[in-house]
Design an enzyme around this catalytic site. Structure first.
Site, PDB file in Angstrom:
ATOM      1  N   ARG A 162      -6.383  -3.040   8.389  1.00 36.90           N
ATOM      2  CA  ARG A 162      -6.383  -3.959   7.181  1.00 36.90           C
ATOM      3  C   ARG A 162      -7.395  -5.041   7.437  1.00 36.90           C
ATOM      4  NH1 ARG A 162      -4.354  -0.024   6.166  1.00 36.90           N
ATOM      5  NH2 ARG A 162      -2.416   0.535   5.423  1.00 36.90           N
ATOM      6  N   SER A 237       2.415  -3.886  -0.721  1.00 43.45           N
ATOM      7  CA  SER A 237       3.111  -4.602   0.730  1.00 43.45           C
ATOM      8  C   SER A 237       2.176  -5.797   0.877  1.00 43.45           C
ATOM      9  CB  SER A 237       2.534  -3.597   1.705  1.00 43.45           C
ATOM     10  OG  SER A 237       3.091  -2.296   1.653  1.00 43.45           O
ATOM     11  N   GLU A 333      -0.624  -9.607   4.577  1.00 41.22           N
ATOM     12  CA  GLU A 333      -1.740  -8.735   3.963  1.00 41.22           C
ATOM     13  C   GLU A 333      -2.343  -9.234   2.493  1.00 41.22           C
ATOM     14  OE1 GLU A 333      -2.066  -3.839   2.701  1.00 41.22           O
ATOM     15  OE2 GLU A 333      -0.635  -4.416   4.067  1.00 41.22           O
TER      16      GLU A 333
END
Length: 337
Positions: A162, A237, A333
Site C-alpha cells: 500500500r 478497508s 490505509e
C-alpha cells in the site's frame, strides 16, 4: 470549463461526508488540466480522483481539481501478452471487467475495488494475493508546477505494501493521467489460493475457473463482506494489515494462539487487522452515525450524517485499543484530509 465556488463534495467521496470545496473544477482532457494548472499556479490545489480512499475531516480551502480523463485501449500485443492503457478517470472496476471481457488476465482478483484507475498506483492497491505492481508497466503524469509530462516505470514507483513514491518523495508533485498494464492473453495465472476464493468457487460448482469465474467469486465475497458505498458510506478497508517482526508475532501468538497470520519473510509476519479489530470487540459497533461494519471489522462506515471528525475519532479509538491489547500498531490505509 467552469469553476464552481463553495462546492459540495458529498457525492465526490465514497464516505458521503458533507464537506465544501472553496472552488471546484472537473477536467476532461490533458489540455484542460494544463490550462487549469497554468492559470492557477499561485493557488493552493487539491487533486481529486474517485474519492474512494480518503476521509474528509474539514472543508477544502483550495481549488479542487477533479481528474475525469476517460478512455482505454490496447497499445500493443505479442503472442502471450497485451499492453493496455487506461486514462486516470476510468472507474477501476469497470476497467477490470473490460479486460476480462477481452480475455486479458491479471486484474481479476482486484474486481470491485472502489475508485478510479489513476489512483491505483498511489496505493499499490491489491486484493486476494495480487497487487497493482504485478501487472503495472508505467504511468504518465503531469508535473503540477511546470505542466511537463513525466513517465514513471515500475522501478521508479518504489512500490511497497500500500505504498509508492506518490505517497512520499513525489507526494503532491504529480497528477497521474494514465496507466499502462501488461496482461496475459492466454495461459493465465489463475490465483485462487488467497482468502475464500477456493471456497466460493466450490460453492459455485466451478472446478476449472476462468478469469470471469475468479472475478465473479471475488465480487461475491466482497459483496458479502463489504457494503456498497452508494448505500452505506465507506472507503473499503480503513486500515492496513500490520506487518510485524517474527519475534513480536511469537509473543502475541503465545497469548492468542488462534490469531491468523501470513508469513512475509524469514523475519516478518502479516497479521489481519480485521481479526484484531473484531477480537477487540469493535465489529458492528456504532457511535452515533459513525461505526464499524457488521460483516467486516476493517470497514468504517457512515450511517448517514457522520462527520469526518467523528469517523476519525472512531478510528483512533480502534488504534489505541489494538495497541493496548495486542501491542500492535495498525495504520490507516485511507488518506485523512
Amino acid at each position: 470549463m467552469t469553476i464552481q465556488n463553495n462546492f459540495s463534495l458529498k457525492k465526490y467521496n465514497t464516505f458521503g461526508i458533507e464537506a465544501k470545496a472553496k472552488q471546484f473544477i472537473a477536467v476532461h482532457s490533458l489540455e484542460d488540466l494544463k490550462t487549469v494548472l497554468q492559470e492557477h499556479q499561485s493557488e493552493q490545489k487539491f487533486i481529486l480522483g474517485g474519492g474512494s480512499n480518503m476521509l474528509l475531516t474539514q472543508d477544502i480551502n483550495a481549488l479542487v481539481i477533479h481528474i475525469d480523463l476517460k478512455g482505454k485501449k490496447v497499445l500493443k500485443e505479442e503472442d502471450d501478452f497485451v499492453w493496455v492503457e487506461s486514462q486516470a478517470g476510468e472507474n477501476w472496476h469497470e476497467f477490470v471487467l473490460w479486460t476480462i471481457d477481452q480475455n486479458f488476465g491479471g486484474l481479476e482478483n482486484m474486481s470491485l475495488i472502489p475508485g478510479n484507475v489513476g489512483t491505483t498506483p498511489v496505493q499499490n492497491i491489491g486484493a486476494y494475493g495480487t497487487e497493482i505492481k504485478d501487472t503495472f508497466v508505467s504511468c504518465d503524469s503531469m508535473t503540477i508546477a511546470t505542466q511537463e509530462m513525466k513517465t514513471f516505470d515500475k522501478e521508479d514507483c518504489h512500490f511497497g505494501y500500500r505504498e509508492s513514491i506518490f505517497k512520499h518523495e513525489a507526494k503532491d508533485q504529480f497528477i497521474i493521467t494514465s496507466v499502462i498494464f501488461k496482461l496475459t492473453k492466454h495461459n493465465h495465472k489463475i490465483n485462487t489460493s488467497y482468502g475464500d476464493i477456493t471456497k466460493e468457487l466450490e460453492k459455485q460448482n466451478v472446478s476449472t475457473p476462468t478469469l470471469k469465474d475468479v472475478s465473479n467469486a471475488v465480487i461475491a465475497i466482497r459483496q458479502s463482506k463489504l457494503p456498497d458505498p452508494k448505500e452505506l458510506g465507506n472507503s473499503g478497508s480503513f486500515f492496513k494489515n500490520p506487518i510485524i517482526s517474527k519475534e513480536q508475532y511469537e509473543k502475541v501468538h503465545a497469548l492468542h494462539p488462534e490469531m491468523p497470520h501470513y508469513v512475509i519473510s524469514e523475519t516478518e509476519v502479516k497479521v489481519p487487522a480485521g481479526w484484531l479489530i473484531e477480537r477487540a470487540g469493535f465489529r458492528g459497533k456504532r457511535f452515533g452515525d459513525a461505526g464499524i461494519h457488521k460483516n467486516q471489522a476493517l470497514v468504517l462506515v457512515n450511517y448517514g450524517n457522520a462527520t469526518g471528525q467523528e469517523i476519525l475519532a472512531v478510528s483512533r479509538d480502534i488504534q489505541a485499543t489494538i495497541l493496548r491489547e495486542f501491542g500492535i500498531v495498525i495504520e490507516a490505509e485511507v488518506n485523512v484530509v
